[in-house]
Scaffold this motif. Structure first.
Motif, PDB file in Angstrom:
ATOM      1  N   TYR A  81       0.809  -1.216   0.000  1.00 46.13           N
ATOM      2  CA  TYR A  81       0.000   0.000   0.000  1.00 46.13           C
ATOM      3  C   TYR A  81       0.843   1.268   0.000  1.00 46.13           C
ATOM      4  O   TYR A  81       0.429   2.295  -0.529  1.00 46.13           O
ATOM      5  N   SER A  82       2.021   1.216   0.571  1.00 48.67           N
ATOM      6  CA  SER A  82       2.897   2.390   0.563  1.00 48.67           C
ATOM      7  C   SER A  82       3.752   2.447  -0.703  1.00 48.67           C
ATOM      8  O   SER A  82       4.590   3.323  -0.850  1.00 48.67           O
ATOM      9  N   ARG A  83       3.541   1.475  -1.608  1.00 48.67           N
ATOM     10  CA  ARG A  83       4.211   1.400  -2.905  1.00 48.67           C
ATOM     11  C   ARG A  83       5.726   1.216  -2.795  1.00 48.67           C
ATOM     12  O   ARG A  83       6.477   1.658  -3.642  1.00 48.67           O
ATOM     13  N   VAL A  84       6.146   0.539  -1.743  1.00 47.12           N
ATOM     14  CA  VAL A  84       7.547   0.145  -1.625  1.00 47.12           C
ATOM     15  C   VAL A  84       7.780  -1.084  -2.505  1.00 47.12           C
ATOM     16  O   VAL A  84       8.821  -1.214  -3.138  1.00 47.12           O
ATOM     17  N   ILE A  85       6.788  -1.969  -2.532  1.00 49.40           N
ATOM     18  CA  ILE A  85       6.840  -3.154  -3.393  1.00 49.40           C
ATOM     19  C   ILE A  85       5.608  -3.154  -4.291  1.00 49.40           C
ATOM     20  O   ILE A  85       4.589  -2.544  -3.962  1.00 49.40           O
ATOM     21  N   GLN A  86       5.739  -3.858  -5.414  1.00 50.85           N
ATOM     22  CA  GLN A  86       4.623  -4.035  -6.335  1.00 50.85           C
ATOM     23  C   GLN A  86       4.625  -5.469  -6.840  1.00 50.85           C
ATOM     24  O   GLN A  86       5.666  -6.129  -6.836  1.00 50.85           O
ATOM     25  N   PRO A  87       3.475  -5.937  -7.309  1.00 57.65           N
ATOM     26  CA  PRO A  87       3.409  -7.303  -7.848  1.00 57.65           C
ATOM     27  C   PRO A  87       4.240  -7.462  -9.116  1.00 57.65           C
ATOM     28  O   PRO A  87       4.410  -6.518  -9.882  1.00 57.65           O
ATOM     29  N   GLY A  88       4.752  -8.666  -9.294  1.00 53.75           N
ATOM     30  CA  GLY A  88       5.445  -9.042 -10.516  1.00 53.75           C
ATOM     31  C   GLY A  88       6.942  -8.847 -10.475  1.00 53.75           C
ATOM     32  O   GLY A  88       7.454  -7.982  -9.766  1.00 53.75           O
ATOM     33  N   VAL A 101      10.834  -4.682  -5.537  1.00 54.58           N
ATOM     34  CA  VAL A 101      10.965  -3.387  -4.883  1.00 54.58           C
ATOM     35  C   VAL A 101      10.769  -2.319  -5.951  1.00 54.58           C
ATOM     36  O   VAL A 101      11.481  -2.294  -6.948  1.00 54.58           O
ATOM     37  N   SER A 102       9.792  -1.458  -5.748  1.00 53.93           N
ATOM     38  CA  SER A 102       9.495  -0.427  -6.727  1.00 53.93           C
ATOM     39  C   SER A 102      10.044   0.938  -6.326  1.00 53.93           C
ATOM     40  O   SER A 102      10.153   1.820  -7.168  1.00 53.93           O
ATOM     41  N   ASP A 103      10.399   1.105  -5.058  1.00 50.91           N
ATOM     42  CA  ASP A 103      10.931   2.388  -4.601  1.00 50.91           C
ATOM     43  C   ASP A 103      12.023   2.121  -3.557  1.00 50.91           C
ATOM     44  O   ASP A 103      11.733   1.915  -2.375  1.00 50.91           O
ATOM     45  N   LYS A 104      13.266   2.129  -4.017  1.00 54.39           N
ATOM     46  CA  LYS A 104      14.396   1.820  -3.127  1.00 54.39           C
ATOM     47  C   LYS A 104      14.585   2.878  -2.049  1.00 54.39           C
ATOM     48  O   LYS A 104      15.025   2.564  -0.946  1.00 54.39           O
ATOM     49  N   ASP A 105      14.261   4.131  -2.349  1.00 51.25           N
ATOM     50  CA  ASP A 105      14.390   5.186  -1.339  1.00 51.25           C
ATOM     51  C   ASP A 105      13.417   4.958  -0.184  1.00 51.25           C
ATOM     52  O   ASP A 105      13.774   5.098   0.985  1.00 51.25           O
ATOM     53  N   LYS A 106      12.172   4.595  -0.488  1.00 54.44           N
ATOM     54  CA  LYS A 106      11.199   4.296   0.573  1.00 54.44           C
ATOM     55  C   LYS A 106      11.638   3.068   1.366  1.00 54.44           C
ATOM     56  O   LYS A 106      11.470   3.038   2.580  1.00 54.44           O
ATOM     57  N   LEU A 107      12.191   2.087   0.679  1.00 54.09           N
ATOM     58  CA  LEU A 107      12.666   0.881   1.366  1.00 54.09           C
ATOM     59  C   LEU A 107      13.750   1.239   2.368  1.00 54.09           C
ATOM     60  O   LEU A 107      13.738   0.762   3.504  1.00 54.09           O
ATOM     61  N   LYS A 108      14.689   2.098   1.980  1.00 57.62           N
ATOM     62  CA  LYS A 108      15.782   2.499   2.878  1.00 57.62           C
ATOM     63  C   LYS A 108      15.265   3.207   4.122  1.00 57.62           C
ATOM     64  O   LYS A 108      15.864   3.099   5.190  1.00 57.62           O
ATOM     65  N   LYS A 109      14.149   3.915   4.015  1.00 61.09           N
ATOM     66  CA  LYS A 109      13.596   4.603   5.174  1.00 61.09           C
ATOM     67  C   LYS A 109      13.169   3.618   6.268  1.00 61.09           C
ATOM     68  O   LYS A 109      13.218   3.942   7.439  1.00 61.09           O
ATOM     69  N   TYR A 110      12.780   2.424   5.855  1.00 56.19           N
ATOM     70  CA  TYR A 110      12.394   1.391   6.841  1.00 56.19           C
ATOM     71  C   TYR A 110      13.592   0.823   7.566  1.00 56.19           C
ATOM     72  O   TYR A 110      13.450   0.193   8.603  1.00 56.19           O
ATOM     73  N   LEU A 111      14.785   0.999   7.018  1.00 57.78           N
ATOM     74  CA  LEU A 111      16.003   0.463   7.642  1.00 57.78           C
ATOM     75  C   LEU A 111      16.567   1.383   8.706  1.00 57.78           C
ATOM     76  O   LEU A 111      17.462   0.997   9.436  1.00 57.78           O
TER      77      LEU A 111
END
Length: 112
Positions: A81-88, A101-111
């Motif tokens: 829902y936060s568009r960090v990941i997407q299907p496929g 992973v569709s948005d690596k910057d958003k993913l890094k924020k979780y780290l």
């Protein structure tokens, strides 16, 4: 007495494990994520073969509860829902259970 992820791992702990997995494997499947969580729980002794000793020695296999699986799903859907990941992941695997992973910057924020 039933132990579950909520008692020993918080939603934030599970989310962090998922994010660390995605950082290394940006193209993956939901099953792979669930296996990572399961492996961590086995290492902590929360699931898997359990032996209790007392008057008699009893060994049984404790599994992840439905409530615990729902907690994992909550984390996965939060990332969707936060568009960090997407299907496929490719033309042959366009939909769930495959994700990327569709948005690596958003993913890094979780780290952090």
């Amino acid at each position: 007495m039933r132990q579950n992820i909520e008692q020993d791992l918080s939603k934030e702990d599970i989310l962090r494990m998922i994010v660390k997995h995605l950082e290394v494997f940006p193209l993956t499947s939901l099953e792979a994520i669930r296996e990572v969580i399961g492996s961590s729980l086995k290492q902590r002794g929360l699931i898997g073969g359990i032996t209790q000793t007392g008057a008699a020695t009893i060994t049984y296999n404790r599994k992840i509860s439905d409530d615990d699986i729902q907690l994992m799903n909550d984390c996965i859907y939060d990332l969707l829902y936060s568009r960090v990941i997407q299907p496929g992941i490719n033309d042959d695997n366009l939909d769930l259970p495959w994700i990327h992973v569709s948005d690596k910057d958003k993913l890094k924020k979780y780290l952090k």
